[in-house]
Design a protein around this motif. Structure first.
Motif, PDB file in Angstrom:
ATOM      1  N   MET A  83      -2.662   1.880  -5.810  1.00  0.00           N
ATOM      2  CA  MET A  83      -1.870   1.178  -4.822  1.00  0.00           C
ATOM      3  C   MET A  83      -2.418   1.491  -3.428  1.00  0.00           C
ATOM      4  O   MET A  83      -2.636   2.639  -3.084  1.00  0.00           O
ATOM      5  CB  MET A  83      -0.403   1.603  -4.932  1.00  0.00           C
ATOM      6  CG  MET A  83       0.455   1.036  -3.823  1.00  0.00           C
ATOM      7  SD  MET A  83       2.135   1.689  -3.818  1.00  0.00           S
ATOM      8  CE  MET A  83       2.977   0.377  -4.624  1.00  0.00           C
ATOM      9  N   SER A  84      -2.613   0.451  -2.646  1.00  0.00           N
ATOM     10  CA  SER A  84      -3.113   0.595  -1.284  1.00  0.00           C
ATOM     11  C   SER A  84      -1.954   0.893  -0.335  1.00  0.00           C
ATOM     12  O   SER A  84      -0.809   0.503  -0.581  1.00  0.00           O
ATOM     13  CB  SER A  84      -3.799  -0.708  -0.860  1.00  0.00           C
ATOM     14  OG  SER A  84      -4.071  -0.698   0.516  1.00  0.00           O
ATOM     15  N   ALA A  85      -2.245   1.537   0.776  1.00  0.00           N
ATOM     16  CA  ALA A  85      -1.224   1.806   1.790  1.00  0.00           C
ATOM     17  C   ALA A  85      -0.643   0.506   2.334  1.00  0.00           C
ATOM     18  O   ALA A  85       0.526   0.457   2.721  1.00  0.00           O
ATOM     19  CB  ALA A  85      -1.819   2.643   2.921  1.00  0.00           C
ATOM     20  N   ILE A  86      -1.430  -0.546   2.346  1.00  0.00           N
ATOM     21  CA  ILE A  86      -0.948  -1.842   2.836  1.00  0.00           C
ATOM     22  C   ILE A  86       0.182  -2.366   1.952  1.00  0.00           C
ATOM     23  O   ILE A  86       1.088  -3.044   2.429  1.00  0.00           O
ATOM     24  CB  ILE A  86      -2.121  -2.840   2.944  1.00  0.00           C
ATOM     25  CG1 ILE A  86      -3.068  -2.375   4.059  1.00  0.00           C
ATOM     26  CG2 ILE A  86      -1.633  -4.250   3.216  1.00  0.00           C
ATOM     27  CD1 ILE A  86      -4.337  -3.155   4.201  1.00  0.00           C
ATOM     28  N   ASP A  87       0.173  -2.004   0.684  1.00  0.00           N
ATOM     29  CA  ASP A  87       1.240  -2.419  -0.229  1.00  0.00           C
ATOM     30  C   ASP A  87       2.594  -1.808   0.147  1.00  0.00           C
ATOM     31  O   ASP A  87       3.636  -2.268  -0.311  1.00  0.00           O
ATOM     32  CB  ASP A  87       0.895  -2.039  -1.672  1.00  0.00           C
ATOM     33  CG  ASP A  87      -0.333  -2.779  -2.180  1.00  0.00           C
ATOM     34  OD1 ASP A  87      -0.558  -3.935  -1.761  1.00  0.00           O
ATOM     35  OD2 ASP A  87      -1.066  -2.194  -2.997  1.00  0.00           O
ATOM     36  N   LEU A  88       2.595  -0.783   0.975  1.00  0.00           N
ATOM     37  CA  LEU A  88       3.832  -0.118   1.380  1.00  0.00           C
ATOM     38  C   LEU A  88       4.507  -0.787   2.570  1.00  0.00           C
ATOM     39  O   LEU A  88       5.627  -0.434   2.923  1.00  0.00           O
ATOM     40  CB  LEU A  88       3.545   1.352   1.724  1.00  0.00           C
ATOM     41  CG  LEU A  88       2.912   2.192   0.622  1.00  0.00           C
ATOM     42  CD1 LEU A  88       2.539   3.573   1.171  1.00  0.00           C
ATOM     43  CD2 LEU A  88       3.839   2.313  -0.570  1.00  0.00           C
TER      44      LEU A  88
END
Length: 112
Positions: free
Chosen positions: A1-6
């Motif tokens: 999971m990428s930080a952008i997904d947060l």
């Protein structure tokens, strides 16, 4: 999971920004700065990001900047303009332009 997904619509949380910068380094920092400065526009056909020297068309991970075209495309990398579009899309923090960017290019280049 990428930080952008947060990221969540409407805001850019400081903890998520830190995670983006940790994951993407300087590119992540530059991307966040572009979004916060309001330099991401969504036309009918493309996202366009105002970079330091020019405007760049972004579609997915593709970008018209030199960094992407000459270096990152060969490495499956992502430039900070593309990261800015991902951040802006996730948060809704972009300017919507009710026009075709391709028409803007024709007008600029050929006066049509």
């Amino acid at each position: 999971m990428s930080a952008i997904d947060l990221l969540t619509p409407g805001k850019i949380d400081g903890d998520v920004v830190s995670a983006i910068i940790q994951e993407y380094g300087t590119r992540g920092k530059n991307a966040v700065e572009l979004v916060l400065a309001g330099k991401v526009k969504k036309y009918r056909d493309f996202f366009v990001v105002q970079g330091r020297k020019d405007q760049y068309v972004v579609e997915g991970d593709f970008c018209t900047c030199r960094d992407y075209l000459y270096r990152l495309a060969k490495q499956d990398g992502v430039c900070y303009h593309s990261l800015a579009v991902k951040i802006a899309s996730a948060t809704g923090q972009y300017e919507e332009v009710d026009a075709w960017y391709s028409d803007t290019i024709l007008q600029r280049e050929y006066g049509q």
